[in-house]
Design a protein around this motif. Structure first.
Motif, PDB file in Angstrom:
ATOM      1  N   UNK A   9       0.820  -1.206   0.076  1.00  0.00           N
ATOM      2  CA  UNK A   9      -0.035   0.048  -0.024  1.00  0.00           C
ATOM      3  C   UNK A   9       0.841   1.276  -0.038  1.00  0.00           C
ATOM      4  N   UNK A  10       0.881   1.967  -0.948  1.00  0.00           N
ATOM      5  CA  UNK A  10       1.574   3.260  -1.250  1.00  0.00           C
ATOM      6  C   UNK A  10       1.460   4.445  -0.130  1.00  0.00           C
ATOM      7  N   UNK A  11       0.604   4.100   0.712  1.00  0.00           N
ATOM      8  CA  UNK A  11       0.086   5.169   1.751  1.00  0.00           C
ATOM      9  C   UNK A  11       0.885   5.131   2.844  1.00  0.00           C
ATOM     10  N   UNK A  12       1.427   6.476   3.343  1.00  0.00           N
ATOM     11  CA  UNK A  12       2.317   6.529   4.408  1.00  0.00           C
ATOM     12  C   UNK A  12       1.225   6.952   5.648  1.00  0.00           C
ATOM     13  N   UNK A  13       0.982   6.005   6.279  1.00  0.00           N
ATOM     14  CA  UNK A  13       0.209   6.031   7.606  1.00  0.00           C
ATOM     15  C   UNK A  13       0.765   6.481   8.937  1.00  0.00           C
ATOM     16  N   UNK A  14       1.996   6.841   8.645  1.00  0.00           N
ATOM     17  CA  UNK A  14       2.932   7.404  10.055  1.00  0.00           C
ATOM     18  C   UNK A  14       3.078   8.901   9.486  1.00  0.00           C
ATOM     19  N   UNK A  15       2.349   9.765   8.744  1.00  0.00           N
ATOM     20  CA  UNK A  15       2.345  10.762   8.489  1.00  0.00           C
ATOM     21  C   UNK A  15       2.107  11.813   9.406  1.00  0.00           C
ATOM     22  N   UNK A  16       2.283  13.199   9.362  1.00  0.00           N
ATOM     23  CA  UNK A  16       1.897  14.065  10.213  1.00  0.00           C
ATOM     24  C   UNK A  16       0.564  14.149  10.669  1.00  0.00           C
ATOM     25  N   UNK A  17       0.162  14.924  11.676  1.00  0.00           N
ATOM     26  CA  UNK A  17      -1.242  15.059  12.217  1.00  0.00           C
ATOM     27  C   UNK A  17      -2.208  15.448  11.127  1.00  0.00           C
ATOM     28  N   UNK A  24      -4.669  17.234  10.452  1.00  0.00           N
ATOM     29  CA  UNK A  24      -5.143  18.628  10.347  1.00  0.00           C
ATOM     30  C   UNK A  24      -4.249  19.137   9.319  1.00  0.00           C
ATOM     31  N   UNK A  25      -3.030  18.668   9.388  1.00  0.00           N
ATOM     32  CA  UNK A  25      -2.280  19.297   8.428  1.00  0.00           C
ATOM     33  C   UNK A  25      -2.166  18.589   6.962  1.00  0.00           C
ATOM     34  N   UNK A  26      -2.918  17.708   6.749  1.00  0.00           N
ATOM     35  CA  UNK A  26      -3.586  16.882   5.581  1.00  0.00           C
ATOM     36  C   UNK A  26      -2.361  16.687   4.599  1.00  0.00           C
ATOM     37  N   UNK A  27      -1.524  15.851   5.158  1.00  0.00           N
ATOM     38  CA  UNK A  27      -0.227  15.180   4.705  1.00  0.00           C
ATOM     39  C   UNK A  27      -0.533  14.751   3.110  1.00  0.00           C
ATOM     40  N   UNK A  28       0.522  14.777   2.258  1.00  0.00           N
ATOM     41  CA  UNK A  28       0.443  14.279   1.062  1.00  0.00           C
ATOM     42  C   UNK A  28       0.267  12.721   1.281  1.00  0.00           C
ATOM     43  N   UNK A  29      -0.604  12.116   0.907  1.00  0.00           N
ATOM     44  CA  UNK A  29      -0.719  10.688   0.831  1.00  0.00           C
ATOM     45  C   UNK A  29      -1.194  10.108  -0.368  1.00  0.00           C
ATOM     46  N   UNK A  30      -1.617  10.890  -1.419  1.00  0.00           N
ATOM     47  CA  UNK A  30      -1.664  10.113  -2.890  1.00  0.00           C
ATOM     48  C   UNK A  30      -0.231  10.046  -3.385  1.00  0.00           C
ATOM     49  N   UNK A  31      -0.518   8.922  -4.256  1.00  0.00           N
ATOM     50  CA  UNK A  31       0.812   8.216  -4.821  1.00  0.00           C
ATOM     51  C   UNK A  31       1.420   9.430  -5.747  1.00  0.00           C
ATOM     52  N   UNK A  32       2.659   9.358  -5.617  1.00  0.00           N
ATOM     53  CA  UNK A  32       3.325  10.486  -6.505  1.00  0.00           C
ATOM     54  C   UNK A  32       3.232  10.524  -7.871  1.00  0.00           C
ATOM     55  N   UNK A  33       2.985  11.667  -8.643  1.00  0.00           N
ATOM     56  CA  UNK A  33       2.769  11.495 -10.095  1.00  0.00           C
ATOM     57  C   UNK A  33       3.467  10.710 -10.860  1.00  0.00           C
ATOM     58  N   UNK A  34       4.764  10.603 -10.558  1.00  0.00           N
ATOM     59  CA  UNK A  34       5.668   9.723 -11.470  1.00  0.00           C
ATOM     60  C   UNK A  34       5.447   8.256 -11.133  1.00  0.00           C
ATOM     61  N   UNK A  35       4.863   7.643 -10.102  1.00  0.00           N
ATOM     62  CA  UNK A  35       4.604   6.597  -9.859  1.00  0.00           C
ATOM     63  C   UNK A  35       3.105   5.892 -10.043  1.00  0.00           C
ATOM     64  N   UNK A  36       2.240   6.660 -10.693  1.00  0.00           N
ATOM     65  CA  UNK A  36       0.657   6.434 -10.752  1.00  0.00           C
ATOM     66  C   UNK A  36       0.586   5.582 -11.891  1.00  0.00           C
ATOM     67  N   UNK A  37      -0.238   4.516 -11.869  1.00  0.00           N
ATOM     68  CA  UNK A  37      -0.181   3.554 -12.989  1.00  0.00           C
ATOM     69  C   UNK A  37      -1.197   4.210 -14.277  1.00  0.00           C
ATOM     70  N   UNK A  38      -1.935   5.108 -13.800  1.00  0.00           N
ATOM     71  CA  UNK A  38      -2.659   5.835 -15.318  1.00  0.00           C
ATOM     72  C   UNK A  38      -2.972   7.311 -14.642  1.00  0.00           C
ATOM     73  N   UNK A  39      -2.952   8.121 -15.762  1.00  0.00           N
ATOM     74  CA  UNK A  39      -3.376   9.478 -15.309  1.00  0.00           C
ATOM     75  C   UNK A  39      -4.433   9.813 -16.265  1.00  0.00           C
ATOM     76  N   UNK A  40      -5.464  10.424 -16.025  1.00  0.00           N
ATOM     77  CA  UNK A  40      -6.747  10.999 -16.708  1.00  0.00           C
ATOM     78  C   UNK A  40      -6.710  12.427 -16.651  1.00  0.00           C
ATOM     79  N   UNK A  41      -6.658  13.179 -17.657  1.00  0.00           N
ATOM     80  CA  UNK A  41      -6.711  14.848 -17.679  1.00  0.00           C
ATOM     81  C   UNK A  41      -7.993  15.066 -17.135  1.00  0.00           C
TER      82      UNK A  41
END
Length: 473
Positions: free
Chosen positions: A20-28, A30-47
């Motif tokens: 699972x590419x989710x970092x569940x040890x991220x910051x608290x 309410x800071x809404x950390x970046x948990x979405x997969x990095x753009x260059x690691x995504x399987x498919x991108x839709x404009x």
């Protein structure tokens, strides 16, 4: 699906980071950390999907909701699809998330919310066409199987099940909805695009296999060719009576050995799935008539649809002492019935979402009140949330899918708002939906990577944004 190794807290989930590419040890949170997969690691991108995310983020001022939409709506594309386009024929393999296999049901449901965008996105349209092509080949391979591998020769963990397992089949749990979901996807793709090339001889062969399977599973003369047993400590993972299940009295309905949860049925006439079959058979009939000009096959599909529809009206309604006439969840034709609902779709709650019943139908509304109450043995109400679960995960575990479906089938603004608010409050500080969470503690959850729930939540948010944006304030 198969009995899973449940992830019960974020610390345990972190140990599965390789899945699972989710970092569940991220910051608290309410800071809404970046948990979405990095753009260059995504399987498919839709404009078009990226455009929708930007639009939603710009116009919805609730920062947590925009964060959740950004994470959840593209999750299927980001993490679960493998797309190729060789010799002009799209092909798409879709895993569920943390299980490397393609379910006919899940793969249809995972890409369904993207159908609204294919007019403006040819790349995304090809992706969905690839799903249809892949599903067609799988149904022809084995219409009784529910999940398949990308490798057509692979024999996996359930190869020892007592059933006719073929190479490339991950699991062979026969479920009505596994054959209905591909029709739903194909029909709406055809209606939206007008394209017929996907629906040639192979697709028609898959429809013929579907019809044959459904007729066999009416069990009018004998139990049919399918049986299933598994050596397992979990009763819901196998079938009784040498794999054929408890007997049914032929009344025109279609048997389903397993539910959409991949749990065994108690009584094989699973009512939500029979409702789904009525719609799917009509859609398939329209397609084979208009695309292939095959009036005989179309008539056979319509005849079965009408037979099932009449049987539902005659046998599926039960009078409840508190809620009045409601739809049973399962029946056997002998007068026995099971009153409950399960979070997995098709469910009784979800019938309008599948265009299987009018949302204003009186019996449906009575049923809706029943399933969303403690009179439903799998409705749980706790400190964190209330909602429907099911035997698959166990007691006191609410499935976000049920809360999402309540919102998607509601015409009550306050009910929709409450559904969204509950989901916003129960993602367990991860930024994603899960298979289930404990009614008293959303950090006690199963499956940190379950793409269907993520994309479905995105569908609810997008639908609300387009029709009732004030509910997102």
């Amino acid at each position: 699906m198969q009995r899973r190794k449940f992830i019960q807290n974020t610390a345990m989930a972190g140990s599965l980071a390789f899945l699972n590419p989710i970092d569940l040890t991220a910051a608290p949170i309410k800071q809404f950390p970046t948990v979405r997969v990095a753009e260059n690691q995504r399987n498919f991108t839709s404009k078009s999907i990226e455009k929708a995310i930007k639009e939603f983020s710009k116009n919805v001022k609730d920062e947590e909701l925009t964060w959740l939409f950004n994470n959840c709506f593209p999750n299927t594309l980001d993490t679960t699809v493998t797309f190729s386009n060789e010799n002009g024929k799209p092909d798409t393999y879709v895993i569920t998330g943390d299980i490397d296999a393609m379910w006919l049901r899940d793969s249809s449901a995972q890409v369904w919310p993207y159908m609204a965008f294919i007019d403006e996105d040819a790349h995304l349209k090809d992706l969905i066409a690839g799903v249809i092509n892949r599903q067609t080949s799988y149904i022809i391979k084995d219409p009784y199987a529910n999940a398949f591998y990308d490798d057509p020769n692979k024999r996996g963990e359930w190869a020892s099940d007592y059933t006719d397992m073929k190479p490339g089949v991950h699991e062979r749990k026969y479920e009505i909805d596994s054959l209905c979901y591909p029709i739903r996807l194909a029909y709406n793709y055809w209606k939206k695009t007008g394209e017929k090339t996907l629906f040639g001889a192979e697709w028609k062969k898959a429809i013929q296999a579907t019809l044959k399977t459904f007729k066999e599973q009416q069990q009018k003369e004998n139990p049919g060719p399918y049986s299933f047993m598994r050596e397992t400590p979990h009763a819901t993972d196998t079938r009784a009576l040498r794999g054929y299940g408890y007997p049914v009295k032929p009344i025109g309905l279609i048997c389903s050995a397993f539910r959409p949860s991949d749990d065994a049925t108690v009584f094989s006439f699973l009512i939500p799935s029979n409702f789904f079959a009525v719609v799917s058979l009509k859609q398939a009939a329209e397609m084979v008539s208009e695309i292939h000009g095959d009036v005989d096959l179309a008539n056979q599909l319509i005849a079965l649809s009408k037979e099932v529809e009449m049987a539902l009206q005659k046998y599926a309604i039960v009078n409840h002492p508190k809620h009045g006439d409601i739809y049973a969840f399962e029946i056997d034709g002998y007068g026995n019935h099971l009153l409950m609902d399960d979070a997995n779709v098709p469910s009784l709650l979800a019938l309008p979402y599948l265009d299987a019943i009018d949302v204003n139908d009186k019996t449906y509304q009575n049923t809706r009140r029943f399933v969303w109450s403690l009179d439903n043995p799998f409705f749980f109400k706790g400190k964190a949330a209330e909602g429907i679960g099911g035997p698959h995960v166990g007691m006191d575990m609410v499935w976000p899918m049920s809360i999402i479906m309540k919102g998607l089938t509601s015409s009550d603004s306050e009910e929709i708002r409450e559904s969204i608010q509950t989901l916003k409050n129960t993602h367990g500080d991860t930024g994603f939906m899960h298979e289930s969470f404990h009614k008293d503690n959303p950090k006690d959850f199963s499956r940190s990577w379950f793409a269907w729930a993520n994309t479905l939540f995105g569908e609810l948010l997008w639908e609300t944004y387009k029709t009732n944006p004030e509910l997102l304030k």
